[in-house]
Design an enzyme around this catalytic site. Structure first.
Site, PDB file in Angstrom:
ATOM      1  N   LYS A  33     -10.154  39.464 -21.370  1.00  0.00           N
ATOM      2  CA  LYS A  33     -10.228  38.921 -20.006  1.00  0.00           C
ATOM      3  C   LYS A  33      -9.917  37.419 -19.965  1.00  0.00           C
ATOM      4  O   LYS A  33      -9.579  36.884 -18.916  1.00  0.00           O
ATOM      5  CB  LYS A  33     -11.587  39.220 -19.388  1.00  0.00           C
ATOM      6  CG  LYS A  33     -11.728  40.699 -19.040  1.00  0.00           C
ATOM      7  CD  LYS A  33     -13.012  41.030 -18.346  1.00  0.00           C
ATOM      8  CE  LYS A  33     -13.030  42.486 -17.895  1.00  0.00           C
ATOM      9  NZ  LYS A  33     -13.028  43.432 -19.065  1.00  0.00           N
TER      10      LYS A  33
HETATM   11  C1  LIG Z   1     -12.508  44.733 -19.085  1.00  0.00           C
HETATM   12  C2  LIG Z   1     -12.320  45.362 -20.407  1.00  0.00           C
HETATM   13  C3  LIG Z   1     -11.575  46.562 -20.568  1.00  0.00           C
HETATM   14  C4  LIG Z   1     -10.967  47.294 -19.393  1.00  0.00           C
HETATM   15  O1  LIG Z   1      -9.898  46.592 -18.786  1.00  0.00           O
HETATM   16  P1  LIG Z   1      -9.414  47.003 -17.315  1.00  0.00           P
HETATM   17  O2  LIG Z   1      -8.390  45.989 -16.949  1.00  0.00           O
HETATM   18  O3  LIG Z   1     -10.643  46.917 -16.442  1.00  0.00           O
HETATM   19  O4  LIG Z   1      -8.878  48.380 -17.388  1.00  0.00           O
HETATM   20  C5  LIG Z   1     -11.422  47.062 -21.854  1.00  0.00           C
HETATM   21  N1  LIG Z   1     -11.983  46.460 -22.930  1.00  0.00           N
HETATM   22  C6  LIG Z   1     -12.714  45.326 -22.811  1.00  0.00           C
HETATM   23  C7  LIG Z   1     -13.327  44.729 -24.035  1.00  0.00           C
HETATM   24  C8  LIG Z   1     -12.911  44.738 -21.567  1.00  0.00           C
HETATM   25  O5  LIG Z   1     -13.648  43.602 -21.468  1.00  0.00           O
END
Ligand SMILES: *Cc1c(COP(=O)(O)O)cnc(C)c1O
Length: 516
Positions: free
Chosen positions: A142
């Site tokens: 993120k």
């Molecule tokens: C947020 C997140 C996801 C999922 O990503 P999306 O864009 O919501 O599909 C997968 N793995 C981790 C570690 C995350 O923080």
């Protein structure tokens, strides 16, 4: 073009919009593409990229989508550095931003903060690769969006002459809260308040938030679980008396969640970057397809891959990997999205989601029909499910494959990847490795690795068959010696950092906190 909806936006947008039109005409003369955004639920709601980023959600409840896909210049882009590539990709989508601003923002984001490892690709074994997206400051993917989007938001406000303070409220089960705090800390005209469940995060996740620096941030533990925190924050967003009170002080509430276009666009870049690295190493013949497998929650990360493909990147299948909350697996197989099911808490908590908001964008792109999409979303809200037509399902299945893995399978995968390939991964990434195996084609497969294994040291240790000590920091040390590598510094130092926020509030007090 209809601009009625835009003018309805508050502040000075109406005036600015006219001004932007003038500038757009000039740009068009110079041969530049102008990218406009429209709502997935109403083609007449049209806004600029700055407006899409400042507003987040369209007034009709839809999401903003680009009206076309800029074409990638693969040959010209293949040798660019990560920040240079980011600038090129963003230039095509954010056409009312100064390209030089985008270049500076990308350089300031994807350099040192990512330890020189932005877009790092690791070979797991022949034909299988891990795109490690967790070398940023909070050790989860993120960061790619939340380190850049705050800069885009500040600039959007300048572009639109918006002088009010933006107060961002975040309910988080862990990763998003810290990534948002780290991204927005210290920025002018922006404040962040994060609410996390008192007993719902790991010790490391709690300390990541409670030790956050910066004088525009606040962090609260909320008595209850994630749903209690989220419901409390949603109530504040829907409370017009809060908005009125804040408006008097020239403050407007906003959210940092992944439906904002400013969070999606930066994620397109690493698909290109990974492809170019494979081509460079001879792992794929230039122009031949590569498959990507993505551990999915809100469908944002994988959708960015779809945009890369629409721009011209040779992607074969985008494989959507889910944990036991496999609502997307069922949808991609059958065309029925049914959120009326048990919610499971898993060892991959960031994928514990029953309503994947960004899927709405895909539905719009494959149908091009906003009224159809609005209809499905209304059904989802009213009945908890909807079914797409056969043509739409076929179009989705052309680009997407899918699969799911439960906690036991994910743990076994952590063990296997370590034993067979000496590759250590976290439980989210392990779900994707599991699914990737069953979805292999002749093309190379890239698994998006979304979190550092050291963010979940206890689960990873157990998966390796080791004893997991009670505390996260002891587990982090144990994992480091078991795997013979060091935990990321940003996690190790948490133990020594002063706790700045230790207040626990009741869900009913979120309103007061938001009004402070
Ligand atoms: C947020 C997140 C996801 C999922 O990503 P999306 O864009 O919501 O599909 C997968 N793995 C981790 C570690 C995350 O923080």
């Amino acid at each position: 073009m209809e601009v009625g909806e835009c003018i309805a936006f508050k502040t000075h947008s109406a005036l600015i919009f006219h001004y932007k039109h003038k500038q757009n005409e000039e740009n068009t003369k110079m041969g530049c593409m102008i990218m406009q955004y429209q709502s997935t639920r109403n083609p007449n709601t049209v806004v600029s990229s700055s407006q899409a980023i400042l507003r987040g959600l369209a007034p009709d409840g839809g999401l903003f989508v680009p009206q076309s896909f800029p074409k990638a210049d693969l040959q010209a882009w293949r040798n660019l550095s990560y920040p240079e590539l980011a600038q090129e990709v963003l230039k095509g989508f954010l056409t009312d931003y100064d390209p030089e601003f985008l270049g500076t923002a990308a350089r300031n984001t994807y350099g040192e903060a990512f330890g020189g490892k932005a877009g790092h690709l690791e070979k797991v074994h022949d034909g299988l690769y891990a795109l490690e997206l967790w070398h940023g400051p909070t050790c989860a993917f993120k960061d790619y969006a939340l380190q850049l989007m705050p800069k885009l938001l500040v600039q959007a406000k300048k572009n639109l002459d918006c002088t009010e303070t933006t107060r961002i409220l975040v309910a988080t089960s862990g990763d998003t809260g810290k990534a948002a705090l780290a991204g927005y800390a210290g920025l002018e005209g922006i404040e962040v308040e994060v609410f996390y469940p008192n007993a719902g995060t790991s010790e490391i996740q709690r300390l990541q938030m409670a030790t956050q620096q910066g004088n525009n941030v606040a962090v609260y533990a909320v008595n209850g679980n994630f749903d209690d925190a989220q419901t409390g924050v949603k109530q504040v967003f829907g409370d017009s008396s809060v908005a009125e009170e804040l408006e008097k002080r020239e403050i407007r509430l906003s959210s940092a969640n992944s439906i904002n276009w400013g969070r999606l666009a930066p994620q397109i870049v690493y698909y290109f970057y990974a492809y170019f690295r494979l081509a460079e190493n001879g792992a794929v013949e230039w122009g031949k397809p590569v498959d990507f497998c993505v551990p999915t929650g809100n469908f944002g990360d994988i959708l960015a891959g779809y945009y890369a493909k629409q721009m011209g990147l040779p992607i074969g299948k985008l494989v959507c990997a889910s944990n036991r909350n496999n609502v997307l697996t069922d949808f991609i197989r059958t065309g029925t999205y049914d959120a009326r099911r048990t919610f499971y808490k898993t060892t991959s908590p960031s994928m514990d989601i029953l309503v994947s908001s960004n899927l709405e964008r895909l539905l719009y792109h494959v149908t091009g029909d906003a009224s159809k999409v609005a209809g499905w979303m209304a059904e989802l809200a009213a009945e908890g499910k909807y079914t797409v037509d056969a043509e739409t399902l076929a179009a989705i299945q052309k680009d997407f494959a899918c699969g799911c893995a439960d906690d036991a399978q994910s743990a076994e995968e952590i063990h296997t990847r370590y034993a067979a390939d000496h590759y250590l991964c976290d439980p989210h990434t392990a779900v994707a490795f599991c699914v990737a195996e069953s979805a292999r084609t002749a093309a190379p497969m890239v698994v998006l690795s979304t979190a550092s294994p050291f963010k979940f040291p206890r689960d990873v240790l157990k998966a390796l068959g080791e004893q997991a000590p009670e505390g996260d920091f002891a587990a982090m040390d144990a994992l480091a010696s078991a795997a013979g590598c060091e935990a990321p510094r940003s996690l190790r130092v948490l133990k020594e950092m002063p706790v700045r926020f230790d207040r626990t509030i009741d869900p009913a007090d979120i309103r007061t906190a938001a009004l402070k």
